[in-house]
Design an enzyme around this catalytic site. Structure first.
Site, mmCIF file in Angstrom:
data_model
loop_
_atom_site.group_PDB
_atom_site.id
_atom_site.type_symbol
_atom_site.label_atom_id
_atom_site.label_comp_id
_atom_site.label_asym_id
_atom_site.label_seq_id
_atom_site.Cartn_x
_atom_site.Cartn_y
_atom_site.Cartn_z
ATOM 1 N N HIS A 229 -5.643 7.560 19.278
ATOM 2 C CA HIS A 229 -6.814 7.836 18.421
ATOM 3 C C HIS A 229 -6.395 8.231 17.015
ATOM 4 O O HIS A 229 -5.385 8.892 16.811
ATOM 5 C CB HIS A 229 -7.778 8.842 19.048
ATOM 6 C CG HIS A 229 -7.285 10.261 19.161
ATOM 7 N ND1 HIS A 229 -7.524 11.212 18.202
ATOM 8 C CD2 HIS A 229 -6.599 10.897 20.138
ATOM 9 C CE1 HIS A 229 -7.014 12.369 18.589
ATOM 10 N NE2 HIS A 229 -6.446 12.203 19.759
ATOM 11 N N ASP B 203 -1.438 15.374 17.211
ATOM 12 C CA ASP B 203 -2.705 14.943 17.835
ATOM 13 C C ASP B 203 -3.598 14.256 16.802
ATOM 14 O O ASP B 203 -4.395 14.887 16.168
ATOM 15 C CB ASP B 203 -3.396 16.170 18.435
ATOM 16 C CG ASP B 203 -4.654 15.826 19.186
ATOM 17 O OD1 ASP B 203 -4.923 14.639 19.408
ATOM 18 O OD2 ASP B 203 -5.394 16.775 19.532
ATOM 19 N N GLU C 134 -12.248 10.112 18.965
ATOM 20 C CA GLU C 134 -11.829 10.540 20.317
ATOM 21 C C GLU C 134 -12.194 11.989 20.560
ATOM 22 O O GLU C 134 -12.564 12.382 21.663
ATOM 23 C CB GLU C 134 -10.308 10.361 20.484
ATOM 24 C CG GLU C 134 -9.779 10.685 21.888
ATOM 25 C CD GLU C 134 -9.371 12.135 22.118
ATOM 26 O OE1 GLU C 134 -9.096 12.501 23.263
ATOM 27 O OE2 GLU C 134 -9.344 12.924 21.149
ATOM 28 N N GLU C 135 -12.060 12.811 19.502
ATOM 29 C CA GLU C 135 -12.157 14.265 19.666
ATOM 30 C C GLU C 135 -13.572 14.761 19.923
ATOM 31 O O GLU C 135 -13.788 15.948 20.134
ATOM 32 C CB GLU C 135 -11.575 14.975 18.419
ATOM 33 C CG GLU C 135 -10.092 14.689 18.162
ATOM 34 C CD GLU C 135 -9.159 15.412 19.137
ATOM 35 O OE1 GLU C 135 -9.638 16.035 20.086
ATOM 36 O OE2 GLU C 135 -7.937 15.314 18.915
ATOM 37 N N ASP D 86 -1.500 9.375 23.227
ATOM 38 C CA ASP D 86 -2.176 10.464 22.518
ATOM 39 C C ASP D 86 -1.260 11.683 22.622
ATOM 40 O O ASP D 86 -1.230 12.341 23.663
ATOM 41 C CB ASP D 86 -3.546 10.729 23.160
ATOM 42 C CG ASP D 86 -4.317 11.815 22.421
ATOM 43 O OD1 ASP D 86 -3.787 12.361 21.433
ATOM 44 O OD2 ASP D 86 -5.456 12.111 22.844
ATOM 45 N N HIS E 6 -5.341 20.997 17.277
ATOM 46 C CA HIS E 6 -6.700 21.415 16.888
ATOM 47 C C HIS E 6 -6.669 22.641 15.979
ATOM 48 O O HIS E 6 -7.632 23.392 15.915
ATOM 49 C CB HIS E 6 -7.588 21.664 18.119
ATOM 50 C CG HIS E 6 -7.743 20.448 18.970
ATOM 51 N ND1 HIS E 6 -8.631 20.370 20.028
ATOM 52 C CD2 HIS E 6 -7.142 19.239 18.916
ATOM 53 C CE1 HIS E 6 -8.547 19.174 20.587
ATOM 54 N NE2 HIS E 6 -7.638 18.473 19.928
HETATM 55 C C1 IPO Z 1 -4.824 15.895 25.031
HETATM 56 C C2 IPO Z 1 -4.497 15.439 26.264
HETATM 57 C C3 IPO Z 1 -3.881 16.242 27.185
HETATM 58 C C4 IPO Z 1 -3.588 17.535 26.853
HETATM 59 I I1 IPO Z 1 -2.616 18.726 28.244
HETATM 60 C C5 IPO Z 1 -3.905 18.020 25.621
HETATM 61 C C6 IPO Z 1 -4.536 17.188 24.702
HETATM 62 C C7 IPO Z 1 -5.453 14.912 24.123
HETATM 63 C C8 IPO Z 1 -6.011 15.414 22.845
HETATM 64 N N1 IPO Z 1 -6.103 14.390 21.823
HETATM 65 C C9 IPO Z 1 -7.353 15.931 22.973
HETATM 66 O O1 IPO Z 1 -7.698 16.838 22.320
HETATM 67 N N2 IPO Z 1 -8.205 15.217 23.711
HETATM 68 O O2 IPO Z 1 -9.529 15.397 23.592
HETATM 69 ZN ZN ZN Z 2 -7.048 16.586 20.476
#
Ligand code: IPO
Ligand code: ZN
Length: 419
Positions: free
Chosen positions: A217, A237, A271-272, A299, A376
């Site tokens: 993403h 991320d 995606e978020e 990701d 984040h």
């Molecule tokens: C993500 C996936 C697995 C883990 I453990 C932590 C984070 C993906 C990340 N992009 C996310 O915030 N997904 O919504």
């Molecule tokens: Zn994320």
């Protein structure tokens, strides 16, 4: 008169803007996420609920989680993501659906596969192609892409920066495509927000209808506000996943490799905020009966949280394709250690393909328990990953092996005849 019309137009425009911001959306959300939602908006109401197994299938014998259907305002999505991330150490944790009908269908578990779909052989028989390509993948290039993407103020799905970042990726991928007639770069527009997904297609030679998807993403997020000025570098991320994929594209195209199946590299928007970009794309492909034989999600690839190098996530994914990935690692990357982990919820875009009945996999940078604590936040920078991209390189290597081994199969009839 003219002035009145102008005022009316302005009022109409601002109302239209406000209406869009408050657009209701249907989400499915697990019990814990639902409790977070109730704290943000006590008026939110579960309209339907069902016990689902951890991989989105119907739970048998009580194992699994209660999943709710709720209609909320679009403007509540970032707050909800933040609350879930902060309080449950989850990201996402909910899925946005196109309509109530689709949300209800999702509660019944993943859709049935296309009637035409046949599982691929997963044979590993292209060493002569894969082996000379692997050393061409360079972590310095991955580093450069992460640097560029994380330099945008943010990559929110709603901001000018988020739109610019999508355009930048399209521009980079177009440069890599050059003028090859069998390679195309397009931007996939989404009706409800301005950030576009980016798709690079390498058309298959003999088996073009069968399609292999590799994605990540392009948007980023941060807990504290989603305005233009908010800082959300999203280096790990998921600038890292886009950078790992971009390096695979570069090496494949520089080598002149021509796949038999069609390869699609996708940088998903939004995606978020409930896997919205990938879910629209996977839904569109299913509607158009695109025969996606496999989808790989990158990701977060550049933070090593454990002794093992690559974790295959076993929920919301396809077990046979996961075994294929483990075999690819064993064959081509024998020094790497592969582990297994679970998210416990639809944690990234692989879940959008899984929901449509396509085989999906999610090789991830760490186990769930040791995942990157900086995502984040404004601290998800390249500096936090030590200004290097050695971990992300492993994911380029695995993705390239996956693309070539799955991409090199001709039509099924031919495959059988050769045996
Ligand atoms: C993500 C996936 C697995 C883990 I453990 C932590 C984070 C993906 C990340 N992009 C996310 O915030 N997904 O919504
Ligand atoms: Zn994320």
């Amino acid at each position: 008169m003219l002035r009145l019309q102008k005022t009316a137009l302005l009022v109409w425009l601002s109302l239209a803007g406000a209406a869009q911001a408050a657009e209701p959306v249907w989400i499915s959300i697990g019990e814990q996420g639902y409790q977070q939602l109730k704290k943000i908006n006590p008026a939110a109401q579960s309209r339907q609920s069902r016990l689902l197994a951890p991989d989105g299938a119907l739970a048998k014998g009580g194992a699994g989680e209660n999943v709710h259907l709720v209609q909320i305002s679009e403007s509540e999505l970032p707050k909800l993501s933040d609350a879930i991330h902060e309080n449950l150490r989850h990201c996402g944790g909910y899925i946005v659906h196109a309509s109530r009908v689709e949300a209800e269908a999702a509660l019944k578990g993943p859709a049935a596969p296309l009637a035409a779909s046949v599982a691929p052989s997963y044979a590993i028989d292209n060493q002569a192609t894969v082996k000379p390509l692997l050393p061409q993948l360079q972590d310095s290039n991955i580093l450069g892409t992460i640097q560029s993407l994380s330099s945008y103020q943010n990559r929110f799905y709603t901001t000018r920066h988020g739109v610019d970042a999508s355009n930048w990726i399209a521009g980079q991928w177009k440069q890599l495509a050059g003028n090859r007639a069998d390679v195309a770069v397009e931007q996939f527009a989404h009706a409800a927000w301005p950030q576009k997904s980016v798709i690079l297609t390498i058309k298959g030679k003999s088996n073009a209808a069968e399609t292999v998807v590799l994605g990540g993403h392009l948007d980023s997020t941060v807990g504290s506000g989603t305005g233009e000025a908010s800082r959300a570098p999203g280096a790990d991320d998921d600038a890292s996943g886009i950078a790992s994929l971009t390096e695979v594209i570069r090496v494949l195209l520089a080598s002149g490799y021509q796949p038999q199946r069609t390869l699609k590299f996708i940088a998903y928007a939004a995606e978020e905020v409930g896997l919205r970009g990938s879910s629209e794309i996977a839904r569109r492909y299913k509607q158009q009966q695109v025969n996606v034989v496999g989808a790989l999600q990158l990701d977060m690839t550049n933070y090593q949280g454990d002794a093992q190098d690559i974790f295959l996530f076993t929920d919301y994914t396809n077990a046979a394709q996961n075994a294929f990935l483990a075999n690819l690692a064993k064959t081509y990357l024998p020094t790497l250690k592969v582990g297994y982990s679970q998210c416990g919820y639809a944690c990234s875009d692989h879940a959008s393909w899984h929901a449509q009945g396509y085989p999906a996999s999610f090789p991830f940078e760490s186990s769930f328990n040791n995942s990157n604590p900086n995502i984040h936040t404004a601290r998800d920078t390249l500096a936090s990953s030590g200004n290097q991209a050695r971990h992300a390189l492993k994911f380029s290597q695995l993705a390239l092996a996956y693309a070539v081994e799955l991409g090199s199969d001709g039509p099924a009839a031919k495959r059988l005849a050769q045996r």
